[in-house]
Write a protein that holds these residues in place. Structure first.
Motif, short mmCIF file in Angstrom:
data_model
loop_
_atom_site.label_atom_id
_atom_site.label_comp_id
_atom_site.label_asym_id
_atom_site.label_seq_id
_atom_site.Cartn_x
_atom_site.Cartn_y
_atom_site.Cartn_z
N THR A 120 -1.02 -1.34 -15.12
CA THR A 120 -2.37 -1.79 -14.75
C THR A 120 -2.63 -1.51 -13.28
OG1 THR A 120 -1.55 -3.96 -14.13
CG2 THR A 120 -2.24 -3.69 -16.44
N LEU A 121 -3.88 -1.71 -12.88
CA LEU A 121 -4.24 -1.51 -11.48
C LEU A 121 -3.41 -2.41 -10.56
CD1 LEU A 121 -6.16 -0.25 -9.37
CD2 LEU A 121 -7.71 -2.17 -9.80
N SER A 122 -3.27 -3.68 -10.93
CA SER A 122 -2.55 -4.59 -10.03
C SER A 122 -1.07 -4.23 -9.95
CB SER A 122 -2.75 -6.06 -10.44
OG SER A 122 -2.29 -6.25 -11.74
N GLU A 123 -0.50 -3.75 -11.05
CA GLU A 123 0.91 -3.32 -11.01
C GLU A 123 1.09 -2.11 -10.10
OE1 GLU A 123 2.54 -4.69 -15.42
OE2 GLU A 123 1.49 -2.79 -15.23
N ILE A 124 0.16 -1.16 -10.18
CA ILE A 124 0.27 0.04 -9.33
C ILE A 124 0.09 -0.35 -7.86
CG2 ILE A 124 -0.84 2.24 -8.74
CD1 ILE A 124 -1.47 2.56 -11.78
N ASN A 125 -0.90 -1.20 -7.59
CA ASN A 125 -1.14 -1.61 -6.20
C ASN A 125 0.05 -2.40 -5.63
OD1 ASN A 125 -3.55 -0.31 -6.04
ND2 ASN A 125 -4.83 -2.13 -6.37
N GLU A 126 0.61 -3.25 -6.46
CA GLU A 126 1.78 -4.03 -6.03
C GLU A 126 2.95 -3.10 -5.71
OE1 GLU A 126 4.51 -7.23 -8.29
OE2 GLU A 126 2.37 -7.42 -8.68
N TRP A 127 3.11 -2.08 -6.53
CA TRP A 127 4.19 -1.10 -6.31
C TRP A 127 3.97 -0.36 -4.98
CZ3 TRP A 127 4.24 4.46 -6.58
CH2 TRP A 127 5.52 5.02 -6.60
N LEU A 128 2.72 -0.02 -4.67
CA LEU A 128 2.43 0.66 -3.40
C LEU A 128 2.77 -0.24 -2.21
CD1 LEU A 128 -0.99 2.41 -4.26
CD2 LEU A 128 1.25 3.51 -4.08
N VAL A 129 2.43 -1.52 -2.32
CA VAL A 129 2.76 -2.48 -1.25
C VAL A 129 4.27 -2.58 -1.11
CG1 VAL A 129 2.61 -4.90 -0.56
CG2 VAL A 129 0.60 -3.77 -1.55
N ASN A 130 4.97 -2.60 -2.24
CA ASN A 130 6.44 -2.67 -2.20
C ASN A 130 7.05 -1.44 -1.53
OD1 ASN A 130 6.69 -5.15 -3.35
ND2 ASN A 130 6.96 -4.40 -5.43
N LEU A 131 6.43 -0.27 -1.74
CA LEU A 131 6.94 0.94 -1.09
C LEU A 131 6.88 0.78 0.43
CD1 LEU A 131 5.44 4.02 -3.02
CD2 LEU A 131 7.73 3.07 -3.20
N ARG A 132 5.75 0.23 0.88
CA ARG A 132 5.60 0.00 2.33
C ARG A 132 6.70 -0.94 2.84
NH1 ARG A 132 1.60 -3.39 4.58
NH2 ARG A 132 2.43 -4.85 3.04
N ASP A 133 6.97 -1.99 2.06
CA ASP A 133 7.98 -2.97 2.47
C ASP A 133 9.39 -2.39 2.41
OD1 ASP A 133 5.87 -4.65 2.74
OD2 ASP A 133 6.22 -5.76 0.87
N THR A 134 9.63 -1.49 1.44
CA THR A 134 10.96 -0.91 1.26
C THR A 134 11.25 0.20 2.27
OG1 THR A 134 10.67 -1.35 -1.09
CG2 THR A 134 12.55 0.03 -0.50
N TYR A 135 10.20 0.96 2.60
CA TYR A 135 10.38 2.10 3.52
C TYR A 135 9.41 1.96 4.71
CZ TYR A 135 12.32 3.99 -0.86
OH TYR A 135 13.03 4.16 -2.02
#
Ligand code: ZN
Length: 419
Positions: A120-135
């Motif tokens: 879903t949109l919120s899952e994709i957006n959450e994943w993008l935020v996590n990428l920022r936090d991870t890298y």
């Protein structure tokens, strides 16, 4: 009959927001026009107000198939028409709802963000935020405001601190809401650029600055998840009965000159004016700010297995057509190597149909960006927009092979100065 009228009204005005639209008994047809009259008949169906035919592809010249979803109460009518004007009709899906049901997997299927189901949109957006936090050293979150419904369009910028690069690559997907395979594939490519141990991929990742916007039309994408799986357009109400414009016909470059409609009820409605759609306007402003650095602009659509070159508004070729065409052929060859998936390469105008006001036309026309391609991902119409989840990973893998080849071959051309 009353039920049908209520159902149609429900489809048109979406007064049935609480329930998902169902496509029981709807068939997907491949119609191939054999005569000029047949083409004209299909154009009239496509352009008609309140057309109950849902076009999965646009009308081209004689001999080029068009995929159209037909409601059960229109099936005999369409067969009569096909016979009368000379259209070959082939049923691709007996019951579209079966394919929608088959596509759904429970959220518990994989609990993390993977590529075994659609997100879903919120899952994709959450994943993008996590990428920022991870890298945090590599990934910057980009928030572009705002869509008609007030959503932020989320993207990421990937830049390795050690890399000495100036040129950038912009990737967009899911500007058409129902083309779910496109954001699944671009998130896969983005993930590979960040995590792959394959040196070809990790070296490529360090050569450029990358902009990824997996969901270019978040209002439409959200609606395609919550309410109508076959939704394509934005969610701006342009008429009392019909919602949305085609966001890939709304960009301000030869807007409306070919392959669009001025009727708000069609799938290819261009909007009342260029950049009438807030999501297109705000993204164009963002792209304008980084355009002088752009080496490449790659947009992802589905379906048809094509690698397309601008323009869509005219048959005239772009300045570096020969180079981009040859690189496209190599890229399609690389794509075929893994699973044998065949792609055709050519301009939008010549290969599928005229289509003015697309984002790639705008980027190429306005900025002359050297590399501009549009992918039309799997398949050829067996599943169309409803590509089964088990095809996400194979589609992503072969597309990544092709994507990498674009940059490798471009560099080879530049190095050898071959045109
Ligand atoms: Zn599309």
């Amino acid at each position: 009959m009353k039920f049908i009228v209520a159902f149609l009204l429900c489809l048109v005005v979406h007064s049935c927001l609480s329930e998902k639209v169902r496509y029981d008994g709807y068939k997907l047809y491949k119609f191939t026009p054999r005569t000029a009259e047949a083409v004209q008949a299909l154009v009239e169906l496509e352009q008609g107000d309140f057309s109950e035919y849902n076009f999965w592809s646009s009308v081209g010249p004689v001999g080029i198939p068009v995929q159209i979803m037909v409601p059960p109460y229109k099936i005999s009518e369409v067969h009569h028409l096909a016979e009368r004007v000379g259209i070959d009709a082939e049923v691709m899906m007996e019951n579209v709802q079966d394919y929608i049901d088959a596509e759904e997997r429970p959220a518990t299927y994989d609990t993390g963000f993977g590529w075994e189901r659609y997100h879903t949109l919120s899952e994709i957006n959450e994943w993008l935020v996590n990428l920022r936090d991870t890298y945090p050293e590599v990934v910057t979150l980009i928030e572009v405001n705002a869509t008609y419904e007030g959503r932020t369009i989320l993207g990421v910028k990937v830049q390795y601190p050690t890399s000495n690069v100036s040129q950038s690559v912009f990737v967009e997907s899911t500007i058409h809401a129902r083309e779910w395979i496109t954001s699944a594939t671009t998130t896969y490519i983005l993930n590979e650029l960040l995590t792959s141990t394959n040196t070809t991929i990790s070296e490529l990742a360090r050569k450029h600055v990358w902009y990824f916007f997996p969901v270019f039309n978040p209002d439409g994408f959200q609606f395609s998840h919550t309410t109508d799986r076959m939704w394509r357009k934005t969610r701006v109400p342009h008429s009392v009965l019909c919602i949305g414009a085609d966001p890939n016909r709304n960009w301000d470059y030869h807007w409306g000159v070919a392959g669009t409609s001025n009727s708000p009820c069609t799938e290819i409605y261009r909007g009342p004016e260029p950049f009438s759609e807030p999501s297109c306007r705000v993204m164009s402003e963002y792209i304008d700010g980084i355009a002088d650095q752009l080496l490449a602009y790659i947009s992802f659509h589905s379906f048809s297995q094509l690698l397309l070159i601008p323009f869509g508004y005219t048959h005239e070729h772009i300045g570096n057509y020969d180079k981009i065409y040859q690189i496209g052929l190599k890229s399609a060859e690389a794509l075929a190597q893994r699973f044998g998936t065949q792609y055709r390469v050519g301009t939008v105008y010549e290969t599928i149909y005229p289509a003015a006001g697309s984002s790639p036309d705008w980027v190429k026309g306005k900025y002359g960006t050297p590399i501009v391609y549009t992918y039309e991902l799997r398949d050829l119409g067996v599943h169309g927009f409803l590509l089964p989840p088990e095809q996400i990973i194979p589609t992503s893998e072969e597309t990544l092979d092709s994507f990498i080849t674009i940059f490798k071959e471009y560099e080879a051309y530049e190095t050898n100065n071959v045109v």
